[in-house]
Structure formats: structure tokens, C-alpha cells
Design a protein around this motif. Structure first.
Motif: not given
Length: 265
Positions: A52-77
Motif C-alpha cells: 500500500k505505502d512502499g517499503l519505507d513505510a514498513v517499520s516494526m512500530n507500524r506493523v506492531a501498531s496495526e496488529l494491536g501490539f507494541t514493537a517490543m512484542s514483535l521483537y520476540r518473534y
């Protein structure tokens, strides 16, 4: 064939973490609260954002936010964004493959491979923005390589020749795919197909390009071929087809020389 006594688990330790995760052997860190996400879920969301928004739009914070979690939660995976990019790249290659054709239809098979690869660049425009770090080593990437090798399996070629042909076709597919991707992006942003053909500039170029200065280009411009003025047959898609057919012609000639024993040393 060299013997390798490594177990899959031992082999996974030699791979980048993101690739090992893709193979399913490396386990992400288990620290933190109860795990409620999956790697597939994270990668799927990251691809949605990139599409939708390009590769630059991908960040751990945004992915986590859209999944309803924190970025630190993503880093566990997934331990890092680089690992996430590797997983995204491999997931984009998880495409349906056509049925295997008879061996005499090898040209059609290789054509399907090239056009399928171009399709990945068009379906996921960000795919070509990820740098090439080395040979394909992730499972879906290797599945694509295996697909390319399929029509070459019974040809009178050694392994080096087979991989060289795959590299040649892959390079052509990559450059053609990124060209078509850029055209798609421009058209979506408001440009037109005519802008890429140069049709709007045909009259101007015919007035400006003089034979004294451009002796080889001048007749091409005047014929209308440079700006695709004559008809619709000279579009980018057919340019890609033309180039691919000439590559396949070259492969066919090389095979004929191999069969007759007339290849260069």
C-alpha cells in the motif's frame, strides 16, 4: 556429490536469522508475556503495508501498531527489521507454479518462469527495493530457482551451465520486472502509457534529431519506431517478449551446438 552430515537444525545455525525463521528451524526468543502472534501474521501485515505505502513505510512500530501490539512484542518473534525484510521477500515468492510441461516445450516453460518472476515485481512493487545480499537461500526463493531448473533437467547441460542459464533469465526478469513496476507506479500516480512510449514527443524529436549529429538514431526517429508512433505493437510488454525470445533463441542455438559437439572450449 559432496556429503554433508549436518542436521537441519545445525544447518539453520549457519543461516541469517530471518532465513532460518523462514525454514522453520530457528525459534524466536521466548521471553516476555504469552505469545499471541505468529511470524506468518506479522509478515503478512508487513507486506500489506509495503504493497500500500512502499517499503519505507514498513517499520516494526507500524506493523506492531496495526496488529494491536507494541514493537517490543514483535521483537520476540522477529529479532530485527532486516530479518523481517528477508521474510517478506521470501513470502512474496510463494506463488502458484504452473504444471510441468513436456520436455520439448522447454521454451514455453522458461517463458512462464520469466513472466511469473516479472509478476512478483508488479504485484509487490517494493520487492525490487530490497537489496540483493547474495544467492537465494530462503525456502520460497529456492522453490523459484527449482522451477527455473525444471525444464533444464534433462538437457545436455552440466550444472554450471544450467545455473548460468537461470542467472541469465533471472537477470532479464528482474530488469524487466522493475521497468514494468516503475511504469505501473507512474501510471498510478497520474502519468499515461503514451508518456512512456514518447508518442507525445514524436514531432518534436523528428524536428530536433538531425542526421549530422545522430546519424544512427535519425532514421529510427523518422520511422516512428523510437516513439512507437506507427502502431501499438511496439509497447513495453512486447519489447520484453522480443528480448526474451532472443535469449531463448540463444539458448536453443547453444543446445544445438552441445548436441553436435561444436561448443567453444
Amino acid at each position: 556429490m559432496p556429503k554433508n552430515d549436518l542436521t537441519p537444525e545445525e544447518a539453520a545455525k549457519l543461516l541469517p536469522t530471518g532465513v532460518a525463521l523462514g525454514w522453520g528451524f530457528a525459534k524466536p526468543p521466548q521471553r516476555g508475556p504469552k505469545r499471541e502472534m505468529s511470524i506468518d501474521q506479522i509478515v503478512k501485515k508487513a507486506i500489506e503495508i509495503a504493497d500500500k505505502d512502499g517499503l519505507d513505510a514498513v517499520s516494526m512500530n507500524r506493523v506492531a501498531s496495526e496488529l494491536g501490539f507494541t514493537a517490543m512484542s514483535l521483537y520476540r518473534y522477529i529479532p530485527s527489521k532486516d530479518d523481517l525484510l528477508l521474510l517478506m521477500q521470501d513470502a512474496a515468492c510463494d506463488i502458484p507454479l504452473p504444471p510441468e510441461r513436456p520436455s520439448h516445450e522447454w521454451r514455453e516453460s522458461l517463458r512462464e518462469y520469466v513472466m511469473g518472476t516479472i509478476g512478483i515485481f508488479r504485484d509487490h512493487p517494493w520487492y525490487g527495493d530490497i537489496p540483493i545480499f547474495g544467492i537465494p537461500i530462503a525456502p520460497n526463493n529456492l522453490r523459484i530457482v527449482d522451477w527455473a531448473l525444471r525444464p533444464l533437467r534433462d538437457m545436455p547441460l552440466n550444472d554450471y551451465e544450467k545455473m548460468s542459464i537461470v542467472l541469465l533469465l533471472s537477470g532479464y526478469a528482474r530488469s524487466s520486472g522493475m521497468l514494468q513496476r516503475d511504469i505501473d507506479r507512474a501510471i498510478q500516480a497520474g502519468s499515461s502509457a503514451e508518456a512512456f512510449s514518447g508518442l507525445h514527443y514524436s514531432a518534436a524529436l523528428q524536428a530536433l534529431v538531425k542526421p549530422e549529429q545522430y546519424p544512427n538514431l535519425h532514421p529510427i526517429v523518422m520511422s516512428g519506431a523510437y516513439t512507437e508512433e506507427n502502431d501499438s505493437e511496439n509497447n513495453v510488454g512486447n519489447d520484453i517478449d522480443f528480448g526474451l525470445e532472443r535469449i531463448l533463441d540463444g539458448i536453443e542455438q547453444y543446445l544445438d551446438r552441445k548436441r553436435t559437439g561444436k561448443t567453444d572450449k
